[in-house]
Design a protein around this motif. Structure first.
Motif, PDB file in Angstrom:
ATOM      1  N   UNK A  77      65.703 -46.281 -42.627  1.00 41.15           N
ATOM      2  CA  UNK A  77      64.279 -46.406 -42.953  1.00 41.15           C
ATOM      3  C   UNK A  77      63.943 -47.762 -43.539  1.00 41.15           C
ATOM      4  N   UNK A  78      62.682 -48.145 -43.344  1.00 40.80           N
ATOM      5  CA  UNK A  78      62.120 -49.284 -44.041  1.00 40.80           C
ATOM      6  C   UNK A  78      60.660 -48.965 -44.311  1.00 40.80           C
ATOM      7  N   UNK A  79      60.015 -49.493 -45.245  1.00 37.91           N
ATOM      8  CA  UNK A  79      60.545 -50.371 -46.306  1.00 37.91           C
ATOM      9  C   UNK A  79      61.276 -49.568 -47.384  1.00 37.91           C
ATOM     10  N   UNK A  80      61.937 -50.275 -48.264  1.00 40.17           N
ATOM     11  CA  UNK A  80      62.678 -49.635 -49.353  1.00 40.17           C
ATOM     12  C   UNK A  80      61.755 -48.728 -50.187  1.00 40.17           C
ATOM     13  N   UNK A  81      60.525 -49.134 -50.359  1.00 39.21           N
ATOM     14  CA  UNK A  81      59.538 -48.338 -51.121  1.00 39.21           C
ATOM     15  C   UNK A  81      59.419 -46.928 -50.548  1.00 39.21           C
ATOM     16  N   UNK A  82      59.540 -46.795 -49.231  1.00 37.07           N
ATOM     17  CA  UNK A  82      59.442 -45.473 -48.582  1.00 37.07           C
ATOM     18  C   UNK A  82      60.624 -44.592 -48.946  1.00 37.07           C
ATOM     19  N   UNK A  83      61.802 -45.195 -49.088  1.00 42.99           N
ATOM     20  CA  UNK A  83      62.994 -44.435 -49.444  1.00 42.99           C
ATOM     21  C   UNK A  83      62.876 -43.931 -50.875  1.00 42.99           C
ATOM     22  N   UNK A  84      62.361 -44.775 -51.749  1.00 40.64           N
ATOM     23  CA  UNK A  84      62.210 -44.402 -53.155  1.00 40.64           C
ATOM     24  C   UNK A  84      61.157 -43.333 -53.319  1.00 40.64           C
ATOM     25  N   UNK A 127      53.096 -42.363 -45.037  1.00 41.15           N
ATOM     26  CA  UNK A 127      53.555 -41.487 -46.104  1.00 41.15           C
ATOM     27  C   UNK A 127      53.076 -42.064 -47.431  1.00 41.15           C
ATOM     28  N   UNK A 128      52.174 -41.360 -48.082  1.00 33.44           N
ATOM     29  CA  UNK A 128      51.666 -41.829 -49.363  1.00 33.44           C
ATOM     30  C   UNK A 128      51.040 -43.207 -49.286  1.00 33.44           C
ATOM     31  N   UNK A 129      50.328 -43.487 -48.198  1.00 36.77           N
ATOM     32  CA  UNK A 129      49.673 -44.776 -48.033  1.00 36.77           C
ATOM     33  C   UNK A 129      50.577 -45.890 -47.545  1.00 36.77           C
ATOM     34  N   UNK A 130      51.825 -45.583 -47.277  1.00 33.91           N
ATOM     35  CA  UNK A 130      52.791 -46.576 -46.797  1.00 33.91           C
ATOM     36  C   UNK A 130      53.101 -46.312 -45.333  1.00 33.91           C
ATOM     37  N   UNK A 131      53.132 -47.379 -44.539  1.00 36.29           N
ATOM     38  CA  UNK A 131      53.597 -47.239 -43.158  1.00 36.29           C
ATOM     39  C   UNK A 131      55.118 -47.315 -43.171  1.00 36.29           C
ATOM     40  N   UNK A 132      55.748 -46.251 -42.716  1.00 40.34           N
ATOM     41  CA  UNK A 132      57.204 -46.146 -42.694  1.00 40.34           C
ATOM     42  C   UNK A 132      57.672 -46.322 -41.257  1.00 40.34           C
ATOM     43  N   UNK A 133      58.723 -47.106 -41.090  1.00 36.31           N
ATOM     44  CA  UNK A 133      59.330 -47.333 -39.784  1.00 36.31           C
ATOM     45  C   UNK A 133      60.804 -47.026 -39.933  1.00 36.31           C
ATOM     46  N   UNK A 134      61.377 -46.373 -38.926  1.00 35.87           N
ATOM     47  CA  UNK A 134      62.791 -46.054 -39.016  1.00 35.87           C
ATOM     48  C   UNK A 134      63.376 -45.683 -37.679  1.00 35.87           C
ATOM     49  N   UNK A 135      64.671 -45.376 -37.710  1.00 35.66           N
ATOM     50  CA  UNK A 135      65.358 -44.940 -36.504  1.00 35.66           C
ATOM     51  C   UNK A 135      66.237 -43.744 -36.826  1.00 35.66           C
ATOM     52  N   UNK A 136      66.293 -42.828 -35.873  1.00 35.83           N
ATOM     53  CA  UNK A 136      67.269 -41.744 -35.866  1.00 35.83           C
ATOM     54  C   UNK A 136      68.317 -42.126 -34.840  1.00 35.83           C
ATOM     55  N   UNK A 137      69.562 -42.219 -35.264  1.00 36.80           N
ATOM     56  CA  UNK A 137      70.678 -42.515 -34.363  1.00 36.80           C
ATOM     57  C   UNK A 137      71.462 -41.221 -34.203  1.00 36.80           C
ATOM     58  N   UNK A 138      71.484 -40.690 -32.991  1.00 29.47           N
ATOM     59  CA  UNK A 138      72.003 -39.347 -32.748  1.00 29.47           C
ATOM     60  C   UNK A 138      73.114 -39.397 -31.702  1.00 29.47           C
ATOM     61  N   UNK A 139      74.213 -38.708 -31.981  1.00 32.74           N
ATOM     62  CA  UNK A 139      75.312 -38.543 -31.010  1.00 32.74           C
ATOM     63  C   UNK A 139      75.518 -37.061 -30.782  1.00 32.74           C
ATOM     64  N   UNK A 140      75.927 -36.693 -29.570  1.00 35.54           N
ATOM     65  CA  UNK A 140      76.200 -35.288 -29.272  1.00 35.54           C
ATOM     66  C   UNK A 140      77.452 -35.170 -28.427  1.00 35.54           C
ATOM     67  N   UNK A 141      78.006 -33.961 -28.391  1.00 41.75           N
ATOM     68  CA  UNK A 141      79.259 -33.693 -27.686  1.00 41.75           C
ATOM     69  C   UNK A 141      79.000 -33.157 -26.274  1.00 41.75           C
ATOM     70  N   UNK A 142      80.072 -32.810 -25.582  1.00 39.09           N
ATOM     71  CA  UNK A 142      79.971 -32.298 -24.212  1.00 39.09           C
ATOM     72  C   UNK A 142      79.145 -31.022 -24.118  1.00 39.09           C
ATOM     73  N   UNK A 143      79.126 -30.258 -25.203  1.00 40.35           N
ATOM     74  CA  UNK A 143      78.375 -28.996 -25.209  1.00 40.35           C
ATOM     75  C   UNK A 143      76.893 -29.208 -25.529  1.00 40.35           C
ATOM     76  N   UNK A 144      76.500 -30.466 -25.791  1.00 42.74           N
ATOM     77  CA  UNK A 144      75.103 -30.744 -26.105  1.00 42.74           C
ATOM     78  C   UNK A 144      74.739 -30.486 -27.554  1.00 42.74           C
ATOM     79  N   UNK A 145      75.748 -30.392 -28.410  1.00 41.89           N
ATOM     80  CA  UNK A 145      75.510 -30.177 -29.838  1.00 41.89           C
ATOM     81  C   UNK A 145      75.581 -31.524 -30.559  1.00 41.89           C
ATOM     82  N   UNK A 146      74.652 -31.732 -31.480  1.00 42.18           N
ATOM     83  CA  UNK A 146      74.626 -32.983 -32.232  1.00 42.18           C
ATOM     84  C   UNK A 146      75.829 -33.048 -33.167  1.00 42.18           C
ATOM     85  N   UNK A 147      76.586 -34.157 -33.072  1.00 48.58           N
ATOM     86  CA  UNK A 147      77.784 -34.358 -33.880  1.00 48.58           C
ATOM     87  C   UNK A 147      77.590 -35.418 -34.956  1.00 48.58           C
TER      88      UNK A 147
END
Length: 117
Positions: free
Chosen positions: A110-117, A84-104
Motif C-alpha cells: 500500500x501507499x501512502x504510508x498515511x493509509x497504512x497508519x 479511505x478517510x479522505x485519502x486516495x490509497x493505491x496498492x497491489x495484491x500479489x497473488x499466487x495459486x497452486x495447481x488446484x486453483x487455491x491461493x497459496x
C-alpha cells in the motif's frame, strides 16, 4: 473446487459481491499472507482469512476498484485504488495459486504510508 485459471476470477467475484464466505474454498491450508502492517509472514488459512475479512470491511468500500491486472500461469498482480478517510490509497495484491486453483500466497502493498497508519 476452483480450477487453476479460475482463482483470480473467483477472487474478483468475492470482492465484487463483498462476500467473504467463499474464502475457505479459495485459500489453500498452507497459504502465506504478507500484510503491509505486520513484519512477519502470516501462515495458514485461519489467520489469512482473518486478515482478508478485515480488508473486506475496511478497504472494499464503494470507491474500491482494481485498475490494472497482470496475470501469469499461477500468479497475478492486481493494482487497486480507493478513497479511505479522505485519502486516495493505491496498492497491489500479489497473488499466487497452486495447481488446484487455491491461493497459496497473498501479499498486499500500500501507499501512502498515511493509509497504512
Amino acid at each position: 473446487m476452483p480450477r487453476m485459471s479460475d482463482a483470480i476470477d473467483m477472487w474478483h467475484s468475492l470482492v465484487e459481491k463483498r462476500d467473504t464466505r467463499g474464502l475457505d474454498a479459495l485459500l489453500a491450508d498452507e497459504v502465506v499472507f504478507y500484510s503491509p502492517v505486520v513484519h512477519t509472514p502470516q501462515v495458514g488459512k485461519a489467520i489469512t482469512k482473518k486478515y482478508l475479512v478485515a480488508a473486506f470491511q475496511v478497504f472494499f468500500n464503494e470507491s474500491f476498484r482494481y485498475v490494472r491486472e497482470l496475470k501469469g500461469e499461477r500468479d497475478a498482480i492486481l493494482e487497486f485504488e480507493l478513497r479511505l478517510g479522505g485519502i486516495t490509497v493505491n496498492g497491489v495484491d500479489m497473488i499466487k495459486w497452486n495447481d488446484a486453483g487455491k491461493i497459496t500466497e497473498f501479499k498486499v502493498m500500500l501507499r501512502p504510508l498515511k493509509a497504512v497508519n
